[in-house]
Scaffold this active site. Structure first.
Site, PDB file in Angstrom:
ATOM      1  CB  ALA A  83      87.451  -2.759 152.963  1.00 13.40           C
ATOM      2  CE  LYS A  84      83.320  -5.819 161.013  1.00 19.78           C
ATOM      3  NZ  LYS A  84      82.069  -5.062 160.940  1.00 19.78           N
TER       4      LYS A  84
END
Length: 320
Positions: free
Chosen positions: A171-172
């Site tokens: 996940a960014k």
């Protein structure tokens, strides 16, 4: 555009960033009106997800590079964090294009951000509303023209890249980037351009915000690692390299393997393709930006600048 030139010779700084009009929860408002509470959950706990996207100036006006894939990755990051956004990929795409048009940008860096609001300050974010904003910013060469022209100097950071069972590395997410901030600050304060992060087992993971490639004996090696974010620029460079006739292999590597590579370069939305001249004060190859990395940078800039029609499927032209 050559491999050594850009519309700017230095990365954007906080003093030069002017977002102008921002798309904020469905409305385009002046930057000064895009405000949040100091009790915002994401401000306290890092519960946000974001993307970094670029729009480039082309003969047909501004064009966003691989727009839909970035918007999908934003939603993927939200899903990993357990968020339940109401926006679709198409709606995020439209918000981005509307913001570029509102600001009349010919090129820009694009920052969509989704975050939990201020309804509750407990660790559990379930009661907090999700918000979405899109900002567009002027942006030059990430590490500056000299780092591209001569090659960047990297140091191996004392900070390790977080393991996938500690943080959601696919996940960014805003909270993940404390790791990157610490590593980058350590490198800068030590006189280097960027940090190289290892995993807990000593394998090279990535830079503070870039994927790493190295060239050895005519083969291009793309560092693959379980903790790395799925890199859209990484995928682009692999495709371009193969189209250029270069064999490409995915591999894991220790830092000493990079020391003896013919060339090393890093890639990312902000960094684009940036050659590396040294790691830990050891020269890579001849100790300057290598010819393959510079050629790949020039090829990449031709693609994103709309000068290679066979790759126009990667571009969303803002004014079409």
């Amino acid at each position: 555009m050559s491999a050594q030139t850009s519309t700017s010779t230095a990365p954007a700084t906080t003093s030069s960033m002017h977002a102008g009009l921002i798309w904020f929860d469905g409305h385009v408002v002046p930057e000064a009106e895009a405000q949040v509470s100091v009790l915002t959950h994401a401000l306290h706990y890092g519960t946000s997800v974001f993307e970094g996207i670029r729009a480039y100036e082309t003969e047909r006006g501004a064009a966003v590079f691989r727009l839909g894939e970035h918007s999908q990755r934003l939603l993927d990051s939200a899903k990993i964090l357990g968020m339940h956004p109401s926006w679709s990929v198409d709606e995020i795409d439209r918000a981005i294009l509307d913001t570029i048009r509102a600001n009349e940008r010919r090129s820009c860096y694009i920052r969509p951000l989704m975050w939990y609001g201020a309804e509750s300050l407990g660790v559990n974010p379930g009661r907090n509303r999700l918000h979405l904003m899109v900002a567009t910013l002027p942006w030059g060469i990430y590490l500056g023209d000299e780092a591209v022209r001569k090659g960047a100097a990297l140091m191996t950071s004392s900070w390790r890249r977080s393991a996938g069972d500690i943080m959601p590395t696919k996940a960014k997410a805003g909270g993940n980037y404390v790791n990157s901030v610490l590593a980058n600050a350590e490198a800068r304060e030590s006189g280097f351009d960027e940090a190289l992060l290892l995993d807990k087992e000593g394998y090279v993971a990535e830079g503070s915000g870039e994927n790493i490639f190295f060239l050895k004996g005519g083969t291009l090696y793309a560092l693959a690692h379980s903790v790395n974010l799925r890199g859209i620029t990484r995928d682009t460079v692999i495709t371009l390299a193969r189209d250029m006739g270069t064999p490409v292999e995915s591999t894991m590597a220790t830092r000493d393997e990079l020391y003896v590579a013919d060339e090393v370069f890093m890639v990312g939305t902000a960094a684009e393709v940036t050659p590396i001249a040294s790691i830990d004060r050891r020269p890579i190859g001849t100790g300057v930006a290598g010819p393959y990395g510079l050629a790949m940078r020039e090829h990449y800039l031709d693609v994103v600048g709309g000068r290679r029609s066979e790759y126009h499927h990667w571009l969303t032209f803002v004014n079409d």
